[in-house]
Motif scaffolding. Structure first.
Motif, PDB file in Angstrom:
ATOM      1  N   ILE A  64      19.030   2.904  -8.476  1.00  0.00           N
ATOM      2  CA  ILE A  64      17.697   3.229  -7.991  1.00  0.00           C
ATOM      3  C   ILE A  64      16.782   3.404  -9.200  1.00  0.00           C
ATOM      4  CG2 ILE A  64      16.343   4.784  -6.569  1.00  0.00           C
ATOM      5  CD1 ILE A  64      18.945   5.593  -5.201  1.00  0.00           C
ATOM      6  N   THR A 116      13.114   8.001 -12.701  1.00  0.00           N
ATOM      7  CA  THR A 116      12.332   7.465 -11.594  1.00  0.00           C
ATOM      8  C   THR A 116      10.845   7.392 -11.936  1.00  0.00           C
ATOM      9  OG1 THR A 116      13.919   8.359 -10.045  1.00  0.00           O
ATOM     10  CG2 THR A 116      11.770   7.774  -9.166  1.00  0.00           C
ATOM     11  N   GLN A 117      10.388   8.384 -12.718  1.00  0.00           N
ATOM     12  CA  GLN A 117       8.973   8.369 -13.044  1.00  0.00           C
ATOM     13  C   GLN A 117       8.684   7.517 -14.285  1.00  0.00           C
ATOM     14  OE1 GLN A 117       8.607  12.630 -15.459  1.00  0.00           O
ATOM     15  NE2 GLN A 117       7.236  12.182 -13.813  1.00  0.00           N
ATOM     16  N   GLN A 127      22.188  15.579 -13.983  1.00  0.00           N
ATOM     17  CA  GLN A 127      21.997  14.249 -13.389  1.00  0.00           C
ATOM     18  C   GLN A 127      20.679  14.184 -12.642  1.00  0.00           C
ATOM     19  OE1 GLN A 127      23.946  11.410 -12.173  1.00  0.00           O
ATOM     20  NE2 GLN A 127      25.881  11.681 -13.263  1.00  0.00           N
ATOM     21  N   GLY A 128      20.378  15.232 -11.891  1.00  0.00           N
ATOM     22  CA  GLY A 128      19.145  15.290 -11.122  1.00  0.00           C
ATOM     23  C   GLY A 128      17.938  15.228 -12.030  1.00  0.00           C
ATOM     24  N   ARG A 129      17.996  16.010 -13.074  1.00  0.00           N
ATOM     25  CA  ARG A 129      16.904  16.028 -14.049  1.00  0.00           C
ATOM     26  C   ARG A 129      16.702  14.627 -14.625  1.00  0.00           C
ATOM     27  NH1 ARG A 129      17.197  20.744 -17.086  1.00  0.00           N
ATOM     28  NH2 ARG A 129      15.058  21.207 -17.663  1.00  0.00           N
ATOM     29  N   GLN A 177      10.183  11.016  -7.266  1.00  0.00           N
ATOM     30  CA  GLN A 177      10.938  11.796  -8.244  1.00  0.00           C
ATOM     31  C   GLN A 177      11.557  13.026  -7.587  1.00  0.00           C
ATOM     32  OE1 GLN A 177       8.259  10.112  -8.594  1.00  0.00           O
ATOM     33  NE2 GLN A 177       7.292  10.328 -10.599  1.00  0.00           N
ATOM     34  N   HIS A 204      20.434  15.530  -5.939  1.00  0.00           N
ATOM     35  CA  HIS A 204      21.312  16.182  -6.920  1.00  0.00           C
ATOM     36  C   HIS A 204      21.225  17.695  -6.807  1.00  0.00           C
ATOM     37  CE1 HIS A 204      22.224  12.401  -8.967  1.00  0.00           C
ATOM     38  NE2 HIS A 204      20.964  12.083  -8.747  1.00  0.00           N
ATOM     39  N   VAL A 254       8.444  17.074 -14.249  1.00  0.00           N
ATOM     40  CA  VAL A 254       8.379  16.084 -13.167  1.00  0.00           C
ATOM     41  C   VAL A 254       7.544  16.677 -12.041  1.00  0.00           C
ATOM     42  CG1 VAL A 254       9.770  15.257 -11.233  1.00  0.00           C
ATOM     43  CG2 VAL A 254      10.489  14.763 -13.560  1.00  0.00           C
ATOM     44  N   SER A 288      17.719  11.670 -13.394  1.00  0.00           N
ATOM     45  CA  SER A 288      17.335  10.613 -12.462  1.00  0.00           C
ATOM     46  C   SER A 288      15.903  10.811 -11.984  1.00  0.00           C
ATOM     47  CB  SER A 288      18.328  10.537 -11.308  1.00  0.00           C
ATOM     48  OG  SER A 288      17.934  11.346 -10.245  1.00  0.00           O
ATOM     49  N   ALA A 289      15.449  12.061 -11.948  1.00  0.00           N
ATOM     50  CA  ALA A 289      14.048  12.299 -11.604  1.00  0.00           C
ATOM     51  C   ALA A 289      13.153  11.773 -12.716  1.00  0.00           C
ATOM     52  CB  ALA A 289      13.803  13.781 -11.374  1.00  0.00           C
ATOM     53  N   HIS A 290      13.582  12.026 -13.930  1.00  0.00           N
ATOM     54  CA  HIS A 290      12.823  11.533 -15.074  1.00  0.00           C
ATOM     55  C   HIS A 290      12.767  10.012 -15.094  1.00  0.00           C
ATOM     56  CE1 HIS A 290      12.277  15.178 -17.600  1.00  0.00           C
ATOM     57  NE2 HIS A 290      11.261  14.435 -17.974  1.00  0.00           N
ATOM     58  N   ARG A 333      23.740   4.675  -6.109  1.00  0.00           N
ATOM     59  CA  ARG A 333      22.632   5.550  -6.474  1.00  0.00           C
ATOM     60  C   ARG A 333      22.133   5.296  -7.896  1.00  0.00           C
ATOM     61  NH1 ARG A 333      20.234   9.660  -3.991  1.00  0.00           N
ATOM     62  NH2 ARG A 333      21.442   9.213  -2.138  1.00  0.00           N
ATOM     63  N   PHE A 368      15.408  14.029  -7.151  1.00  0.00           N
ATOM     64  CA  PHE A 368      15.956  15.304  -7.619  1.00  0.00           C
ATOM     65  C   PHE A 368      16.612  16.063  -6.473  1.00  0.00           C
ATOM     66  CE2 PHE A 368      15.445  19.847  -8.751  1.00  0.00           C
ATOM     67  CZ  PHE A 368      16.264  19.841  -9.862  1.00  0.00           C
ATOM     68  N   SER A 395      25.623  18.104 -11.872  1.00  0.00           N
ATOM     69  CA  SER A 395      24.734  17.541 -10.851  1.00  0.00           C
ATOM     70  C   SER A 395      23.287  17.788 -11.209  1.00  0.00           C
ATOM     71  CB  SER A 395      25.016  18.174  -9.487  1.00  0.00           C
ATOM     72  OG  SER A 395      26.298  17.847  -9.049  1.00  0.00           O
ATOM     73  N   LEU A 396      23.038  18.975 -11.660  1.00  0.00           N
ATOM     74  CA  LEU A 396      21.673  19.358 -11.978  1.00  0.00           C
ATOM     75  C   LEU A 396      21.139  18.528 -13.140  1.00  0.00           C
ATOM     76  CD1 LEU A 396      20.571  21.349 -10.146  1.00  0.00           C
ATOM     77  CD2 LEU A 396      20.873  23.130 -11.844  1.00  0.00           C
TER      78      LEU A 396
END
Lengths: 299, 299
Positions: free
Chosen positions: B277, B85-86, B77-79, A60, A67, A45, B81-83, B274, A64, B74-75
């Motif tokens: 999004i 998003t793109q 999840q972050g990975r 993105q 989180h 990302v 949700s960042a993915h 969240r 991130f 969390s991490l």
DNA sequence: TTCATTGTTAACAAATATTTAATAGTGTTT
DNA sequence: AAACACTATTAAATATTTGTTAACAATGAA
């Protein structure tokens, strides 16, 4: 993936500049640049849109970031709470237990706990009502069964069996029941909690399961009183093994229906929230576990 | 501290053995041992009590485990949700906007968005009632002011000024107010929401602040109608700059009291949670931000 | 256009992690 | 009770990762 890269990422967001981040962390800009690239490659990302003169976070990256902050927070919390747990066992421990467990089994153990930790003091609430836990100011409670409220933290202490028992005098006078069905013709001693009568006694052997509704002329909401009635030969009781352990051992009570199994119950130490798991709570938990895993109470 | 050490720690807890963990991760036991030692040293906490034949977690380790799992969650999840998003901007975006903003300013922008993302479709709910957001099935809402409900996620899109304005015809007929106090003798056009009349108009200059309660014979709960009245010369309106931008530009409306500032309002894009999004939401947000930071609407 | 600043890249140095191999301890088995 | 089998640890060697230096490229401001 690397934790320091995550902290670095957050720094970059906060400062809005690789160079400034490098200065704050006392590393070179090149190091920051490659660390960021490393993180982006790992996440697959793009976290920032960069030109040589400015840096702005991508959607993105923003996603991130949230989180990421959360994760680092959890970790910091974990570090703190692990540290706190290994701290000194001091202060006042407000404990709520069922009346029987509290008055008999638990008392000597608490003595041990206080001897081992001289700075600890105990405030013991004895009672079978569940509401004690909410109404009284209590840190932890020792109860049979899991808490329904999932917001609470509970530790399983032990799995204990239920035992059907009576005083030898009672058996001499009324005869010993040999099958669960015969219980219906006996005087049974009932426990009541929150208006509910525990008059369904469960049994099983290799072939069958039994669910017996027993009759009773003595009911109490205090487990200790139920046991005293049993010891006095007033009838048959259906109690957890821990509660009547010493009476079985010294012969005041004898087990009935030994060829039938009754369902086990789990003894739990219940905490209103994770924050209240102090070193004292942990010490008590460990004590209980060691006492109850000594196989004395799991025949 | 190292992330892979944390994952390793969790594995050790799950397997209950360093050797088994090593096998699962295809590394040597020695590696696992030293990694664990490293983690313990870093935390300054003993995570396991070890003998050469068995391993059991300490209360401190147990405590840390909880937060550790949470952090790794969390991490992950972050990975994700960042993915996400793109990802591609597709599907249906259900958007709720105030009537004025929706009917005028927003329409061409939405055309742009749909042109850029052919797989996206829009379901536009136009209305000033806040309850739309809850009653109607809506993904996001564009509203003035921050949401009171803190469980919602909101993105600030822009800070916009409020403008007092009227049609040139109205001023010819009734005269132009020069001070805020003079507004009280004019016909003012009011907006009402949730039964509340917005009849307090605020002003300030270098020396004073003013809070004027204006009189009105025309009230509506629809911002577009208020603007139409103003354009038709029915009275004076007090609107956000975005809403009347084009009318000010083409002369249908003129700004009054230009020497007095009125408080700004923040335009927010509000999301119920969240999870909602989506790439489409992000695309809309970026579009709005780019449109509104083009300085066109912040005179 | 020039200039200063910022981020990038490649080769290199340092730090860190992992393996190999040898060692020691403990619960189980005979 | 003694041998066994398996587990964790340690030290030295090796591999990998990370950060530095230095030269370079790009961009916004003067």
């Amino acid at each position: 993936m690397n934790l320091s890269d995550l902290q670095l990422f957050i720094r970059i967001v906060e400062t809005g500049s690789l160079t400034e981040t490098a200065n704050q962390l006392n590393i070179t800009t090149a190091g920051v640049s490659s660390a960021l690239k490393r993180l982006e490659k790992n996440l697959e990302v793009q976290l920032f849109i960069r030109s040589t003169r400015q840096l702005r976070i991508t959607p993105q990256g923003e996603q991130f970031l949230f989180h990421c902050r959360q994760a680092l927070n959890s970790l910091e919390q974990g570090r703190l709470s692990a540290h706190q747990t290994q701290g000194n066992v001091t202060g006042k421990l407000r404990l709520s237990v069922s009346s029987d467990l509290g008055r008999n089994t638990l008392l000597p153990w608490i003595d041990e706990l206080l001897e081992e930790h001289p700075l600890l003091s105990i405030d013991l609430t004895v009672g079978d009502s569940v509401s004690d836990f909410f109404l009284e100011q209590v840190d932890i409670a020792l109860r049979y069964g899991k808490p329904e409220d999932s917001s609470m933290v509970s530790f399983k202490i032990a799995t204990v069996k239920r035992i059907t028992c009576a005083a030898p005098d009672y058996i001499l006078e009324h005869g010993e029941p040999i099958t669960p069905e015969q219980l219906t013709t006996h005087k049974c001693l009932l426990y009541r909690r929150a208006g509910r009568f525990f008059d369904q006694w469960h049994y099983s052997n290799l072939t069958n399961t039994y669910k017996i509704k027993v009759e009773s002329n003595r009911v109490s909401n205090d487990t200790d009183i139920v046991k005293r009635w049993a010891v006095a030969g007033k009838g048959i009781a259906y109690r957890s093994y821990i509660d009547i352990y010493s009476e079985l051992k010294n012969g005041q009570l004898v087990q009935l229906l030994p060829n039938y199994e009754s369902p086990t119950v789990e003894l739990h130490l219940i905490c209103p929230s994770r924050e209240q798991i102090t070193p004292a709570v942990i010490a008590l938990r460990e004590l209980l576990r060691s006492k109850l895993s000594a196989n004395v109470f799991a025949p």
